[in-house]
Design a protein around this motif. Sequence first.
Motif, mmCIF file in Angstrom:
data_model
loop_
_atom_site.group_PDB
_atom_site.id
_atom_site.type_symbol
_atom_site.label_atom_id
_atom_site.label_comp_id
_atom_site.label_asym_id
_atom_site.label_seq_id
_atom_site.Cartn_x
_atom_site.Cartn_y
_atom_site.Cartn_z
ATOM 1 N N THR A 131 0.847 -1.207 0.000
ATOM 2 C CA THR A 131 0.000 0.000 0.000
ATOM 3 C C THR A 131 0.877 1.250 0.000
ATOM 4 O OG1 THR A 131 -1.615 -1.234 1.308
ATOM 5 C CG2 THR A 131 -1.868 1.151 1.254
ATOM 6 N N ALA A 156 1.889 0.712 10.294
ATOM 7 C CA ALA A 156 2.325 -0.297 9.328
ATOM 8 C C ALA A 156 2.569 0.315 7.953
ATOM 9 C CB ALA A 156 1.260 -1.393 9.240
ATOM 10 N N VAL A 157 1.620 1.095 7.461
ATOM 11 C CA VAL A 157 1.757 1.723 6.144
ATOM 12 C C VAL A 157 2.685 2.929 6.243
ATOM 13 C CG1 VAL A 157 0.522 2.927 4.279
ATOM 14 C CG2 VAL A 157 -0.546 0.949 5.395
ATOM 15 N N GLY A 178 0.987 10.107 16.772
ATOM 16 C CA GLY A 178 0.465 10.388 18.109
ATOM 17 C C GLY A 178 1.464 10.055 19.207
ATOM 18 N N LYS A 182 6.583 7.780 19.408
ATOM 19 C CA LYS A 182 6.449 7.456 17.987
ATOM 20 C C LYS A 182 7.185 8.499 17.141
ATOM 21 C CE LYS A 182 2.156 4.783 18.219
ATOM 22 N NZ LYS A 182 0.768 4.607 17.780
ATOM 23 N N TYR A 198 0.585 15.117 16.785
ATOM 24 C CA TYR A 198 -0.708 15.807 16.660
ATOM 25 C C TYR A 198 -1.469 15.850 17.978
ATOM 26 C CZ TYR A 198 -3.266 11.331 16.597
ATOM 27 O OH TYR A 198 -3.799 10.114 16.935
ATOM 28 N N ASN A 221 -3.499 8.702 5.966
ATOM 29 C CA ASN A 221 -3.940 7.449 6.585
ATOM 30 C C ASN A 221 -5.067 7.650 7.576
ATOM 31 O OD1 ASN A 221 -2.202 5.390 5.504
ATOM 32 N ND2 ASN A 221 -0.509 6.364 6.587
ATOM 33 N N CYS A 243 -5.536 7.082 1.400
ATOM 34 C CA CYS A 243 -5.263 5.668 1.687
ATOM 35 C C CYS A 243 -6.256 5.146 2.716
ATOM 36 C CB CYS A 243 -3.829 5.538 2.201
ATOM 37 S SG CYS A 243 -3.447 3.885 2.755
ATOM 38 N N GLY A 244 -6.558 5.959 3.699
ATOM 39 C CA GLY A 244 -7.495 5.524 4.738
ATOM 40 C C GLY A 244 -7.921 6.701 5.593
ATOM 41 N N TYR A 249 -13.455 5.612 11.315
ATOM 42 C CA TYR A 249 -14.009 4.270 11.123
ATOM 43 C C TYR A 249 -15.019 3.845 12.196
ATOM 44 C CZ TYR A 249 -10.305 3.439 7.628
ATOM 45 O OH TYR A 249 -9.469 3.512 6.538
ATOM 46 N N MET A 274 -7.266 5.056 -3.262
ATOM 47 C CA MET A 274 -6.572 3.854 -3.746
ATOM 48 C C MET A 274 -7.049 2.605 -3.003
ATOM 49 S SD MET A 274 -2.847 3.648 -1.881
ATOM 50 C CE MET A 274 -2.611 1.989 -2.525
ATOM 51 N N VAL A 276 -5.222 -1.154 -2.498
ATOM 52 C CA VAL A 276 -3.942 -1.815 -2.796
ATOM 53 C C VAL A 276 -4.105 -3.035 -3.706
ATOM 54 C CG1 VAL A 276 -4.002 -3.220 -0.680
ATOM 55 C CG2 VAL A 276 -1.808 -2.674 -1.743
ATOM 56 N N LEU A 319 -5.451 -0.628 17.470
ATOM 57 C CA LEU A 319 -5.301 0.200 16.263
ATOM 58 C C LEU A 319 -6.052 1.516 16.394
ATOM 59 C CD1 LEU A 319 -5.972 -2.512 13.529
ATOM 60 C CD2 LEU A 319 -3.780 -1.385 13.921
ATOM 61 N N ASN A 324 -0.892 0.580 19.093
ATOM 62 C CA ASN A 324 0.095 -0.246 18.368
ATOM 63 C C ASN A 324 1.264 0.636 17.957
ATOM 64 O OD1 ASN A 324 -1.753 1.053 16.446
ATOM 65 N ND2 ASN A 324 -0.536 0.033 14.877
HETATM 66 N N1 LIG Z 1 -6.392 1.825 0.694
HETATM 67 C C1 LIG Z 1 -5.780 0.682 0.951
HETATM 68 O O1 LIG Z 1 -5.647 -0.190 0.091
HETATM 69 C C2 LIG Z 1 -5.248 0.466 2.333
HETATM 70 C C3 LIG Z 1 -4.442 -0.657 2.646
HETATM 71 C C4 LIG Z 1 -3.928 -0.767 3.948
HETATM 72 C C5 LIG Z 1 -4.237 0.189 4.903
HETATM 73 N N2 LIG Z 1 -5.047 1.237 4.573
HETATM 74 C C6 LIG Z 1 -5.368 2.298 5.534
HETATM 75 O O2 LIG Z 1 -4.148 2.871 5.946
HETATM 76 C C7 LIG Z 1 -4.308 3.415 7.246
HETATM 77 C C8 LIG Z 1 -3.172 2.883 8.135
HETATM 78 O O3 LIG Z 1 -3.303 1.493 8.274
HETATM 79 P P1 LIG Z 1 -2.188 0.655 9.061
HETATM 80 O O4 LIG Z 1 -2.474 -0.767 8.854
HETATM 81 O O5 LIG Z 1 -0.863 1.191 8.700
HETATM 82 O O6 LIG Z 1 -2.514 1.016 10.581
HETATM 83 P P2 LIG Z 1 -1.485 1.583 11.643
HETATM 84 O O7 LIG Z 1 -1.090 2.952 11.190
HETATM 85 O O8 LIG Z 1 -0.436 0.582 11.908
HETATM 86 O O9 LIG Z 1 -2.384 1.677 12.948
HETATM 87 C C9 LIG Z 1 -3.381 2.595 13.076
HETATM 88 C C10 LIG Z 1 -2.863 3.932 13.640
HETATM 89 O O10 LIG Z 1 -3.798 4.954 13.315
HETATM 90 C C11 LIG Z 1 -3.640 6.011 14.213
HETATM 91 N N3 LIG Z 1 -4.943 6.489 14.666
HETATM 92 C C12 LIG Z 1 -5.925 5.783 15.258
HETATM 93 N N4 LIG Z 1 -6.971 6.577 15.534
HETATM 94 C C13 LIG Z 1 -6.633 7.812 15.096
HETATM 95 C C14 LIG Z 1 -7.284 9.079 15.107
HETATM 96 N N5 LIG Z 1 -8.511 9.225 15.623
HETATM 97 N N6 LIG Z 1 -6.649 10.148 14.577
HETATM 98 C C15 LIG Z 1 -5.415 10.009 14.053
HETATM 99 N N7 LIG Z 1 -4.727 8.845 14.028
HETATM 100 C C16 LIG Z 1 -5.347 7.763 14.539
HETATM 101 C C17 LIG Z 1 -2.835 5.475 15.411
HETATM 102 O O11 LIG Z 1 -1.531 6.026 15.332
HETATM 103 P P3 LIG Z 1 -1.112 7.297 16.250
HETATM 104 O O12 LIG Z 1 -0.728 6.727 17.568
HETATM 105 O O13 LIG Z 1 -0.007 7.878 15.476
HETATM 106 O O14 LIG Z 1 -2.340 8.140 16.350
HETATM 107 C C18 LIG Z 1 -2.774 3.981 15.143
HETATM 108 O O15 LIG Z 1 -1.613 3.401 15.655
HETATM 109 C C19 LIG Z 1 -5.695 3.021 7.712
HETATM 110 O O16 LIG Z 1 -6.564 4.110 7.494
HETATM 111 C C20 LIG Z 1 -6.052 1.862 6.807
HETATM 112 O O17 LIG Z 1 -7.427 1.702 6.663
HETATM 113 C C21 LIG Z 1 -5.560 1.372 3.311
#
Ligand SMILES: NC(=O)c1ccc[n+]([C@@H]2O[C@H](COP(=O)([O-])OP(=O)(O)OC[C@H]3O[C@@H](n4cnc5c(N)ncnc54)[C@H](OP(=O)(O)O)[C@@H]3O)[C@@H](O)[C@H]2O)c1
Length: 336
Positions: A131, A156-157, A178, A182, A198, A221, A243-244, A249, A274, A276, A319, A324
């Motif tokens: 992604t 992760a992303v 956050g 981090k 933030y 994200n 991306c997200g 959610y 997008m 992935v 998450l 995480n």
């Molecule tokens: N479009 C695609 O194909 C695709 C594929 C994979 C993932 N994604 C999207 O990519 C994004 C990241 O996914 P990931 O797997 O890498 O997860 P991740 O970043 O490893 O974990 C989620 C992180 O989001 C942050 N978060 C949670 N609630 C929040 C809020 N209210 N405001 C701001 N930040 C918040 C937290 O980080 P902090 O501690 O930094 O706040 C949390 O650790 C997600 O939106 C996911 O849906 C999209």
Amino acid sequence: MSNRQFKLKQRPSGMVKREDFEFTQGPMPEPGPGEVLVKVLYLSLDPAMRGWMNEGKSYVPPVGIGEVMRAGGAGRVIKSNDPKFAPGDHVIGLPGVQEYAAVAGKALTKVDPKLAPLPVYLGTLGMPGMTAYFGLLEVGEFKPGDVVVVSGAAGAVGQVVGQVAKIKGAGKVVGIAGGPDKCKWCVEQLGYDACIDYKSEDVKKALKQHCPKGVDLYFDNVGGDILDTVLTQLAMKARIVICGAISQYNNTTPMKGPSNYMSLLVNRATMRGMVVFDYAARYKDAAMEMGGWMAQGKLKSREDVVAGLETFPETLLKLFKGENFGKLVLKVDVSS
Ligand SMILES: NC(=O)c1ccc[n+]([C@@H]2O[C@H](COP(=O)([O-])OP(=O)(O)OC[C@H]3O[C@@H](n4cnc5c(N)ncnc54)[C@H](OP(=O)(O)O)[C@@H]3O)[C@@H](O)[C@H]2O)c1
């Protein structure tokens, strides 16, 4: 032998709760023609899983009530009715939240745990890494010299986006994450030029300070207020990768869209979504390139591994609470 499974009992409202699932013991599955029986060793916990629990049209159908919760994972082949796999092989796929899964061989990819630990194949060398790679380079039309901002920067992303941008010659990479730990890790370990906390900083003020000429590429994200703030700081012809929107959610009210979108017009900017999976045919090439960077020590990968299938609902919540640090992975069997 039985198979412990988490099934979706009801569609969650707001944050996911343990009561939204049923934790059951099913019979050991028997692989049908072309199928492979996999002992699931690690599960990938992804923000998208929250969306899969909702009714309605999306890029994949929702998980049905009473069905095993959908999840990516890595495991070991126990039995195979597909000549491409043999017992003992390690694979990644979509086994679901359970201990054993019978999966179509064509939906599995063989991986080598000697080259990278299995959790890395669910993170940097797996779906989140893909992604980041395709989102940044293709959807975001990255150009060397770009000032890149990425939210969810330590996730992760995000961790991969920031590092790939640096490797490919970004002018500057600024993360948004956050908490101080981090942010410190993004700058000191991943090589980000700056990282905005933030939770304690004024994001708009900090963006003005770190990106005085504006943001060329924003990899989003999180959505919500952070997206809205970055929109006020765009450079001419900026690109925003949707991306997200993890901040949205678990809303019980409709998702909050950006109110500053006229900045796209003023700056002749684009905002593009997008998925992935559209790049699946090219995952192998991207994984080869990223694996090479990892071997050279240019690309780091952090996983946050929690043990115990029974902890699934609470571990998934990490998450959405920002608990995480790196790619969230659930180790299924505590004893192995
Ligand atoms: N479009 C695609 O194909 C695709 C594929 C994979 C993932 N994604 C999207 O990519 C994004 C990241 O996914 P990931 O797997 O890498 O997860 P991740 O970043 O490893 O974990 C989620 C992180 O989001 C942050 N978060 C949670 N609630 C929040 C809020 N209210 N405001 C701001 N930040 C918040 C937290 O980080 P902090 O501690 O930094 O706040 C949390 O650790 C997600 O939106 C996911 O849906 C999209």
